[in-house]
Enzyme design. Structure first.
Site, PDB file in Angstrom:
ATOM      1  N   ASN A  79       1.430 -11.701  -1.715  1.00  5.84           N
ATOM      2  CA  ASN A  79       0.680 -10.357  -2.495  1.00  5.84           C
ATOM      3  C   ASN A  79      -0.269  -9.712  -1.706  1.00  5.84           C
ATOM      4  O   ASN A  79      -0.922  -8.832  -2.454  1.00  5.84           O
ATOM      5  CB  ASN A  79       0.225 -11.038  -3.768  1.00  5.84           C
ATOM      6  CG  ASN A  79       1.232 -11.891  -4.664  1.00  5.84           C
ATOM      7  OD1 ASN A  79       0.913 -12.975  -4.669  1.00  5.84           O
ATOM      8  ND2 ASN A  79       2.209 -11.034  -5.197  1.00  5.84           N
ATOM      9  N   MET A  88      -3.784  -5.569  -1.555  1.00  5.40           N
ATOM     10  CA  MET A  88      -3.497  -6.501  -2.477  1.00  5.40           C
ATOM     11  C   MET A  88      -2.754  -6.073  -3.582  1.00  5.40           C
ATOM     12  O   MET A  88      -3.051  -4.771  -4.340  1.00  5.40           O
ATOM     13  CB  MET A  88      -4.816  -7.187  -3.034  1.00  5.40           C
ATOM     14  CG  MET A  88      -4.010  -8.391  -3.845  1.00  5.40           C
ATOM     15  SD  MET A  88      -5.652  -9.467  -4.041  1.00  5.40           S
ATOM     16  CE  MET A  88      -4.428 -11.080  -4.728  1.00  5.40           C
ATOM     17  N   CYS A  89      -1.617  -6.443  -3.929  1.00  2.75           N
ATOM     18  CA  CYS A  89      -0.656  -6.047  -4.959  1.00  2.75           C
ATOM     19  C   CYS A  89      -1.040  -6.873  -6.389  1.00  2.75           C
ATOM     20  O   CYS A  89      -0.716  -8.137  -6.402  1.00  2.75           O
ATOM     21  CB  CYS A  89       0.906  -6.019  -4.731  1.00  2.75           C
ATOM     22  SG  CYS A  89       1.654  -5.369  -5.859  1.00  2.75           S
ATOM     23  N   LEU A  90      -1.548  -6.130  -7.174  1.00  2.99           N
ATOM     24  CA  LEU A  90      -1.986  -6.800  -8.420  1.00  2.99           C
ATOM     25  C   LEU A  90      -1.660  -5.807  -9.623  1.00  2.99           C
ATOM     26  O   LEU A  90      -2.221  -4.662  -9.590  1.00  2.99           O
ATOM     27  CB  LEU A  90      -3.411  -7.032  -8.498  1.00  2.99           C
ATOM     28  CG  LEU A  90      -4.138  -8.412  -7.897  1.00  2.99           C
ATOM     29  CD1 LEU A  90      -5.336  -8.372  -7.992  1.00  2.99           C
ATOM     30  CD2 LEU A  90      -3.402  -9.542  -8.242  1.00  2.99           C
TER      31      LEU A  90
END
Length: 152
Positions: A79, A88-90
């Site tokens: 991620n 960051m992929c959130l």
């Protein structure tokens, strides 16, 4: 500026009660929009023993727009992008999912939770996500090597 008051309050709150394993500072005391976070890898994860530097950049429109969270320490994680940006992929940080009542402390707790339990279905690094799902021992070994190489 209502946003600045909110940011000052959040910063004071997070100093008084920071999430487990996190230290938050302002690299420049007069700049409330850029925070530096040192996060310990969760003890029950392959990142245990690592210390990771993150940058939290708050847009001028905060809390109406989400903060930008990026890893300054290289990390082997599905991620987090594997480039110098370390983005960051959130889900929570996507503009369409962010809600003004959300707070940075919640973002940091989520980041730490994703360190402990990667979300391969929401990956920015598909190769690492595949390895995490299909070759877990190789993933664990690579992640631990990166911790000892970059996160000490």
């Amino acid at each position: 500026m209502a946003g600045n008051k909110r940011i000052m309050k959040e910063f004071a709150d997070i100093q008084a009660n920071s999430p487990p394993g996190c230290t938050i500072t302002l690299p420049k005391e007069d700049d409330l929009l850029n925070w530096e976070v040192t996060m310990d890898g969760p003890s029950d994860s392959v990142y245990a023993g690592g210390r990771f530097k993150l940058a939290v950049a708050l847009p001028k429109e905060y809390p109406f727009k989400p903060p930008n969270v990026s890893f300054k320490t290289k990390i082997y994680h599905p991620n987090v992008s594997n480039d110098e940006r370390g983005s960051m992929c959130l889900g929570m940080l996507r503009a369409d999912e962010w809600k003004p009542p959300n707070k940075i402390v919640e973002v940091l707790k989520l980041v730490r939770a994703v360190l402990a339990a990667p979300q391969p279905e929401d990956a920015v690094e598909p190769g690492i996500a595949n390895e995490y799902k299909n070759e877990r021992r190789a993933f664990d070994k690579n992640a631990k090597e990166w911790v000892s190489k970059y996160a000490k």
